[in-house]
Enzyme design. Structure first.
Site, PDB file in Angstrom:
ATOM      1  N   SER A  91      16.932  -4.936   4.068  1.00  0.00           N
ATOM      2  CA  SER A  91      16.164  -4.878   5.312  1.00  0.00           C
ATOM      3  C   SER A  91      16.843  -5.674   6.423  1.00  0.00           C
ATOM      4  O   SER A  91      17.510  -6.680   6.152  1.00  0.00           O
ATOM      5  CB  SER A  91      14.768  -5.458   5.060  1.00  0.00           C
ATOM      6  OG  SER A  91      14.117  -5.715   6.275  1.00  0.00           O
ATOM      7  N   TYR A 119       9.221 -11.888   2.376  1.00  0.00           N
ATOM      8  CA  TYR A 119       9.735 -10.513   2.269  1.00  0.00           C
ATOM      9  C   TYR A 119      11.253 -10.512   2.474  1.00  0.00           C
ATOM     10  O   TYR A 119      12.009  -9.966   1.670  1.00  0.00           O
ATOM     11  CB  TYR A 119       9.048  -9.622   3.313  1.00  0.00           C
ATOM     12  CG  TYR A 119       9.684  -8.261   3.448  1.00  0.00           C
ATOM     13  CD1 TYR A 119       9.629  -7.343   2.410  1.00  0.00           C
ATOM     14  CD2 TYR A 119      10.354  -7.891   4.615  1.00  0.00           C
ATOM     15  CE1 TYR A 119      10.229  -6.091   2.519  1.00  0.00           C
ATOM     16  CE2 TYR A 119      10.943  -6.645   4.741  1.00  0.00           C
ATOM     17  CZ  TYR A 119      10.881  -5.755   3.691  1.00  0.00           C
ATOM     18  OH  TYR A 119      11.477  -4.518   3.790  1.00  0.00           O
TER      19      TYR A 119
HETATM   20  N1  LIG Z   1      10.211   1.555   6.778  1.00  0.00           N
HETATM   21  C1  LIG Z   1      10.947   0.578   7.274  1.00  0.00           C
HETATM   22  O1  LIG Z   1      11.013   0.372   8.504  1.00  0.00           O
HETATM   23  C2  LIG Z   1      11.744  -0.330   6.363  1.00  0.00           C
HETATM   24  C3  LIG Z   1      12.536  -1.324   6.958  1.00  0.00           C
HETATM   25  C4  LIG Z   1      13.276  -2.166   6.139  1.00  0.00           C
HETATM   26  C5  LIG Z   1      13.271  -1.990   4.761  1.00  0.00           C
HETATM   27  N2  LIG Z   1      12.480  -1.026   4.206  1.00  0.00           N
HETATM   28  C6  LIG Z   1      12.485  -0.894   2.746  1.00  0.00           C
HETATM   29  O2  LIG Z   1      12.673   0.465   2.396  1.00  0.00           O
HETATM   30  C7  LIG Z   1      11.981   0.777   1.194  1.00  0.00           C
HETATM   31  C8  LIG Z   1      11.053   1.949   1.423  1.00  0.00           C
HETATM   32  O3  LIG Z   1      10.138   1.603   2.462  1.00  0.00           O
HETATM   33  P1  LIG Z   1       9.014   2.570   2.996  1.00  0.00           P
HETATM   34  O4  LIG Z   1       8.902   2.332   4.455  1.00  0.00           O
HETATM   35  O5  LIG Z   1       9.220   3.942   2.473  1.00  0.00           O
HETATM   36  O6  LIG Z   1       7.737   1.868   2.312  1.00  0.00           O
HETATM   37  P2  LIG Z   1       6.547   2.494   1.467  1.00  0.00           P
HETATM   38  O7  LIG Z   1       5.616   1.358   1.186  1.00  0.00           O
HETATM   39  O8  LIG Z   1       6.005   3.692   2.151  1.00  0.00           O
HETATM   40  O9  LIG Z   1       7.269   2.939   0.130  1.00  0.00           O
HETATM   41  C9  LIG Z   1       7.443   2.106  -0.997  1.00  0.00           C
HETATM   42  C10 LIG Z   1       6.837   2.818  -2.194  1.00  0.00           C
HETATM   43  O10 LIG Z   1       7.105   2.015  -3.334  1.00  0.00           O
HETATM   44  C11 LIG Z   1       5.954   1.989  -4.146  1.00  0.00           C
HETATM   45  N3  LIG Z   1       5.994   0.752  -4.927  1.00  0.00           N
HETATM   46  C12 LIG Z   1       5.793  -0.520  -4.480  1.00  0.00           C
HETATM   47  N4  LIG Z   1       5.920  -1.396  -5.488  1.00  0.00           N
HETATM   48  C13 LIG Z   1       6.210  -0.647  -6.602  1.00  0.00           C
HETATM   49  C14 LIG Z   1       6.444  -0.966  -7.957  1.00  0.00           C
HETATM   50  N5  LIG Z   1       6.388  -2.231  -8.387  1.00  0.00           N
HETATM   51  N6  LIG Z   1       6.724   0.039  -8.828  1.00  0.00           N
HETATM   52  C15 LIG Z   1       6.762   1.327  -8.408  1.00  0.00           C
HETATM   53  N7  LIG Z   1       6.522   1.678  -7.132  1.00  0.00           N
HETATM   54  C16 LIG Z   1       6.261   0.703  -6.238  1.00  0.00           C
HETATM   55  C17 LIG Z   1       4.770   2.054  -3.188  1.00  0.00           C
HETATM   56  O11 LIG Z   1       3.613   2.577  -3.812  1.00  0.00           O
HETATM   57  C18 LIG Z   1       5.314   2.962  -2.090  1.00  0.00           C
HETATM   58  O12 LIG Z   1       4.927   4.295  -2.313  1.00  0.00           O
HETATM   59  C19 LIG Z   1      11.271  -0.514   0.786  1.00  0.00           C
HETATM   60  O13 LIG Z   1      12.100  -1.190  -0.130  1.00  0.00           O
HETATM   61  C20 LIG Z   1      11.182  -1.299   2.082  1.00  0.00           C
HETATM   62  O14 LIG Z   1      11.111  -2.683   1.852  1.00  0.00           O
HETATM   63  C21 LIG Z   1      11.725  -0.176   4.972  1.00  0.00           C
END
Ligand SMILES: NC(=O)c1ccc[n+]([C@@H]2O[C@H](COP(=O)([O-])OP(=O)(O)OC[C@H]3O[C@@H](n4cnc5c(N)ncnc54)[C@H](O)[C@@H]3O)[C@@H](O)[C@H]2O)c1
Length: 335
Positions: A127, A152
């Site tokens: 991130s 985080y």
């Molecule tokens: N969207 C953004 O702007 C952004 C920015 C920086 C980093 N990220 C990272 O990208 C990745 C995806 O983010 P996103 O925006 O799609 O978030 P999101 O929350 O929509 O997707 C994450 C998914 O992982 C699942 N999950 C969480 N913990 C889990 C576990 N222990 N076992 C199995 N499933 C689990 C959740 O149910 C969710 O569906 C994450 O790692 C997030 O930290 C996203």
């Protein structure tokens, strides 16, 4: 290829899985469907994937080692895209243990599974928050990322460190992608573009933190997905130029590397709000507030390295991207 996508019911995971399926890959998706935000949205995303003959879903928690190991043993994946994580900066102040379980224990389990059942490439989500309160912009992978301002961020930085040890000790090819504020259709209700849209349409007041003095490198989902796929197809290899006397943070003697993946175009919060107002055809009621703990003033990705690797060049303007989000949002009704 047969690819495991963790967090497949999530925002980025669903889009990545769709794209892999469209190009003919076989995809196994796992997700624990937790209730950090409405699980109905996660189910609705999954409903887009399950009709594909090449997609299979298993409800699974990556923090639970045994079923994950069994899955790897059974499936023999070619590659893994680890997107499952507890996301969100603010929630990490309220519920730190959720981050330890999913982002630390869960990530070690994914690494261990890749160690026991080798894959060609592990791509995982880091991130932009790893840059903490750095003020030198754009954020470059060669910058220090040792001063996180939220748990985080600390867990995401830890993922990069853990990945390096596994790349070194067990020759696992790993690439960490530092995402910068990803937005678009099927997005996340906890993020500002969604909650602002909801509030503006309902005539409610939106909170404008740090009195509007924030900048974000908003990156449209299709651009992110394109980058992930390009990276996936180029496994990390040891850097022949790596100099242990002057070690660079984002590359290694091991098959390890880290990239920024962002729009390289930070937008002031007030410009973002004006663009959203234009797209929605409604002016927002605004309440100007101070900075929130754990938040950072600006994010701005230097994406030159990713551009050199695979020609990464995000092409969606904020206005176009928000237009596509708003159109989707207005047609999508969750209870
Ligand atoms: N969207 C953004 O702007 C952004 C920015 C920086 C980093 N990220 C990272 O990208 C990745 C995806 O983010 P996103 O925006 O799609 O978030 P999101 O929350 O929509 O997707 C994450 C998914 O992982 C699942 N999950 C969480 N913990 C889990 C576990 N222990 N076992 C199995 N499933 C689990 C959740 O149910 C969710 O569906 C994450 O790692 C997030 O930290 C996203």
């Amino acid at each position: 290829m047969k690819i495991l996508v963790t967090g497949a019911a999530g925002f980025i995971g669903m889009h990545v899985a769709e794209r892999l399926l469209a190009r003919g890959d076989e995809v196994v998706g796992i997700d624990n469907l937790n209730s950090y935000y409405d699980p109905a949205l996660k189910e609705a995303r999954l409903a887009r994937l399950t009709p594909h003959a090449n997609f299979r879903f298993e409800k699974m928690d990556i923090a639970d080692a045994a079923p994950l190991m069994l899955l790897f043993a059974k499936e023999k994946f070619d590659a893994v895209i680890n997107l499952a994580a507890q996301a969100g900066v603010r929630y990490s102040l309220e519920n730190p243990r959720a981050y330890v379980a999913s982002n630390l224990t869960g990530f070690v389990n994914v690494l261990e599974a890749c160690r026991q059942y080798p894959v060609r490439h592990l791509v995982y989500a880091s991130s932009s928050s790893v840059y903490g309160a750095n003020q030198k912009v754009p954020f470059s992978e060669s910058d220090s990322v040792d001063h996180p301002v939220s748990l985080y961020a600390a867990t995401k930085k830890s993922n990069e460190l853990m990945a390096h040890t596994y790349s070194h000790l067990f020759n696992i090819s790993t690439t960490g992608l530092r995402f910068f504020t990803v937005y678009g259709p099927w997005g996340r209700p906890d993020m500002a573009y969604w909650s602002f849209t909801k509030k503006i349409l309902a005539g409610e007041t939106i909170p404008v933190f740090n009195h509007g003095q924030l900048r974000r490198d908003f990156t449209y989902i299709d651009d992110i997905v394109e980058g992930i796929i390009q990276v996936l197809d180029r496994p990390a290899t040891p850097d022949a130029e790596f100099d242990r006397l002057a070690p660079q943070p984002a590359t290694s003697f091991a098959p390890y590397r880290v990239f920024n993946i962002g729009n390289h175009n930070p937008v002031p919060l007030m410009t973002f709000i004006e663009t959203l107002e234009k797209v929605l055809g409604k002016v927002a009621n605004k309440e100007f507030l101070s900075m929130q703990p754990g938040d950072v003033e600006a994010t701005y990705a230097d994406t030159e390295r990713l551009q050199q690797l695979c020609g990464f060049a995000p092409s969606t303007s904020l206005e176009d991207g928000l237009m596509r989000f708003a159109k989707w949002y207005e047609n999508y009704n969750i209870s």
